[in-house]
Scaffold this motif. Structure first.
Motif, PDB file in Angstrom:
ATOM      1  N   SER A 267     -66.761  16.390 -12.673  1.00 33.46           N
ATOM      2  CA  SER A 267     -66.830  16.960 -14.005  1.00 33.46           C
ATOM      3  C   SER A 267     -66.673  15.643 -14.916  1.00 33.46           C
ATOM      4  CB  SER A 267     -65.365  17.680 -14.403  1.00 33.46           C
ATOM      5  OG  SER A 267     -65.211  18.245 -15.706  1.00 33.46           O
ATOM      6  N   VAL A 268     -67.500  15.718 -15.700  1.00 35.11           N
ATOM      7  CA  VAL A 268     -67.800  14.488 -16.481  1.00 35.11           C
ATOM      8  C   VAL A 268     -67.882  14.975 -18.068  1.00 35.11           C
ATOM      9  CG1 VAL A 268     -69.572  12.691 -17.100  1.00 35.11           C
ATOM     10  CG2 VAL A 268     -68.976  13.349 -14.723  1.00 35.11           C
TER      11      VAL A 268
ATOM     12  N   ARG B 217     -70.892  10.294 -21.213  1.00 36.43           N
ATOM     13  CA  ARG B 217     -70.708   9.343 -20.015  1.00 36.43           C
ATOM     14  C   ARG B 217     -71.436   9.242 -18.880  1.00 36.43           C
ATOM     15  NH1 ARG B 217     -65.131   8.004 -21.602  1.00 36.43           N
ATOM     16  NH2 ARG B 217     -65.231   6.439 -19.974  1.00 36.43           N
ATOM     17  N   ILE B 218     -71.241   8.503 -18.024  1.00 41.65           N
ATOM     18  CA  ILE B 218     -72.171   8.432 -16.759  1.00 41.65           C
ATOM     19  C   ILE B 218     -71.680   9.328 -15.664  1.00 41.65           C
ATOM     20  CG2 ILE B 218     -70.800   6.453 -15.716  1.00 41.65           C
ATOM     21  CD1 ILE B 218     -73.528   5.419 -14.397  1.00 41.65           C
ATOM     22  N   SER B 219     -72.616   9.950 -15.029  1.00 45.22           N
ATOM     23  CA  SER B 219     -72.270  10.956 -13.969  1.00 45.22           C
ATOM     24  C   SER B 219     -72.997  10.168 -12.798  1.00 45.22           C
ATOM     25  CB  SER B 219     -73.252  12.265 -13.997  1.00 45.22           C
ATOM     26  OG  SER B 219     -72.549  12.997 -15.119  1.00 45.22           O
ATOM     27  N   ILE B 220     -72.223  10.084 -11.652  1.00 48.65           N
ATOM     28  CA  ILE B 220     -72.524   9.691 -10.443  1.00 48.65           C
ATOM     29  C   ILE B 220     -72.433  10.479  -9.397  1.00 48.65           C
ATOM     30  CG2 ILE B 220     -72.216   7.679  -8.815  1.00 48.65           C
ATOM     31  CD1 ILE B 220     -71.258   5.909 -11.225  1.00 48.65           C
TER      32      ILE B 220
ATOM     33  N   GLY C  92     -86.123   7.650 -16.974  1.00 52.14           N
ATOM     34  CA  GLY C  92     -85.410   8.144 -18.108  1.00 52.14           C
ATOM     35  C   GLY C  92     -83.985   7.959 -17.939  1.00 52.14           C
ATOM     36  N   ARG C  93     -83.242   9.109 -18.213  1.00 52.40           N
ATOM     37  CA  ARG C  93     -81.842   9.015 -17.921  1.00 52.40           C
ATOM     38  C   ARG C  93     -81.248   8.947 -16.582  1.00 52.40           C
ATOM     39  NH1 ARG C  93     -79.005  13.277 -19.299  1.00 52.40           N
ATOM     40  NH2 ARG C  93     -80.766  14.725 -19.443  1.00 52.40           N
ATOM     41  N   PHE C  94     -82.175   9.135 -15.593  1.00 50.27           N
ATOM     42  CA  PHE C  94     -81.863   9.301 -13.938  1.00 50.27           C
ATOM     43  C   PHE C  94     -82.455   8.054 -13.219  1.00 50.27           C
ATOM     44  CE2 PHE C  94     -80.721  13.642 -14.446  1.00 50.27           C
ATOM     45  CZ  PHE C  94     -81.275  14.337 -15.572  1.00 50.27           C
ATOM     46  N   THR C  95     -81.368   7.642 -12.580  1.00 47.31           N
ATOM     47  CA  THR C  95     -81.675   6.425 -11.771  1.00 47.31           C
ATOM     48  C   THR C  95     -81.083   6.728 -10.352  1.00 47.31           C
ATOM     49  OG1 THR C  95     -81.394   4.995 -13.571  1.00 47.31           O
ATOM     50  CG2 THR C  95     -81.356   3.920 -11.507  1.00 47.31           C
ATOM     51  N   VAL C  96     -81.990   6.535  -9.273  1.00 48.83           N
ATOM     52  CA  VAL C  96     -81.690   6.819  -7.876  1.00 48.83           C
ATOM     53  C   VAL C  96     -81.255   5.277  -7.163  1.00 48.83           C
ATOM     54  CG1 VAL C  96     -83.922   7.469  -7.202  1.00 48.83           C
ATOM     55  CG2 VAL C  96     -81.969   7.858  -5.757  1.00 48.83           C
ATOM     56  N   PHE C  97     -80.326   5.114  -6.596  1.00 44.47           N
ATOM     57  CA  PHE C  97     -80.151   3.753  -5.802  1.00 44.47           C
ATOM     58  C   PHE C  97     -80.103   4.379  -4.258  1.00 44.47           C
ATOM     59  CE2 PHE C  97     -79.119   0.930  -9.425  1.00 44.47           C
ATOM     60  CZ  PHE C  97     -78.609   2.040 -10.406  1.00 44.47           C
TER      61      PHE C  97
ATOM     62  N   LEU D  50     -77.085   9.182  -7.334  1.00 47.17           N
ATOM     63  CA  LEU D  50     -77.867   9.500  -8.249  1.00 47.17           C
ATOM     64  C   LEU D  50     -76.933   9.150  -9.747  1.00 47.17           C
ATOM     65  CD1 LEU D  50     -80.394  11.166  -9.914  1.00 47.17           C
ATOM     66  CD2 LEU D  50     -79.091  13.214  -9.602  1.00 47.17           C
ATOM     67  N   HIS D  51     -77.461   8.443 -10.744  1.00 42.23           N
ATOM     68  CA  HIS D  51     -76.806   8.104 -11.891  1.00 42.23           C
ATOM     69  C   HIS D  51     -77.342   8.990 -13.144  1.00 42.23           C
ATOM     70  CE1 HIS D  51     -74.436   4.236 -10.548  1.00 42.23           C
ATOM     71  NE2 HIS D  51     -74.789   4.953  -9.562  1.00 42.23           N
TER      72      HIS D  51
END
Lengths: 113, 111
Positions: free
Chosen positions: B12-13, B17-20, B60-65, B75-76
């Motif tokens: 829950s976020v 804010r950032i979701s990880i 975009g708003r999504f980054t995978v590390f 996933l951020h």
């Protein structure tokens, strides 16, 4: 809107019935897949068709019979299913080569009485 | 034995804010990793992917590390929006026809 279309969306059948699930894609994908998903579980691979030929069968019981009439269509024929076969059945397709994602349909919710 | 695991069933976020979201895998032969998003009564929708030759991919708003040594994928989502509320599945593949899925994390973004 999904580009992989599955019909029907819901299916209720008895254990002695014969029914079929259908899947269609028009993205030119050469690989098509059937998955089974139970509640709160990940999708489990059942079958893979590559260039219209069955390439993977994950030891699925013979009461499930896949068919790929052409590169756009995938069927799953059902016969003599058990109550534990009740699940969401997902179809997916992909280009069929490395580093390409699968695209899923919305699934068929199957209930066995 | 599940080769891809998502150990957090829910997250829950607050909006903005950032979701990880996290994912671990056991098979070092996996070379392609993906994230899918699933709304109720719909199939999984492809979100973003990464090849094992990279450690980051952004869309975009999504980054995978990807941390190969730790066999960990994340996933951020920044900034998180209420429309991001869904179940997120990670998946991995070593054979382009066979994908393994985690059990999913349900993300709730509160307005």
């Amino acid at each position: 809107d999904t580009e992989v279309t599955q019909t029907p969306k819901h299916l209720v059948m008895g254990m002695t019935n014969k029914k079929s699930l259908k899947c269609e894609q028009h993205m030119g994908h050469r690989a098509m897949y059937w998955y089974k998903q139970k509640a709160k579980k990940p999708p489990e691979l059942m079958f893979v068709y590559s260039y219209e030929k069955l390439s993977i069968n994950e030891s699925v019981p013979s009461r499930f019979s896949p068919e790929c009439p052409n590169s756009s269509l995938l069927n799953l024929h059902l016969h003599a299913l058990q109550p534990e076969d009740s699940a969401l059945y997902l179809c997916a397709s992909s280009h069929g080569y490395s580093n390409q994602p699968q695209h899923f349909g919305d699934g068929t919710r199957l209930s066995i009485l | 034995d599940q080769q891809v695991k998502q150990n957090s069933p829910s997250l829950s976020v607050q909006e903005g804010r950032i979701s990880i979201l996290n994912c671990d895998y056991t098979n070092s032969m996996f070379d392609y990793f993906l994230w899918y998003k699933k709304y109720p009564a719909e199939g999984p929708t492809f979100l973003i992917s990464i090849s094992s030759i990279k450690d980051k991919n952004e869309d975009g708003r999504f980054t995978v590390f990807l941390n190969k040594s730790a066999k960990h994928l994340s996933l951020h989502i920044v900034p998180s929006q209420p429309g991001d509320s869904a179940v997120y599945f990670c998946a991995a593949s070593q054979d382009f026809n066979k994908f393994y899925f985690g059990s999913g994390t349900k993300l709730n973004v509160k307005p």
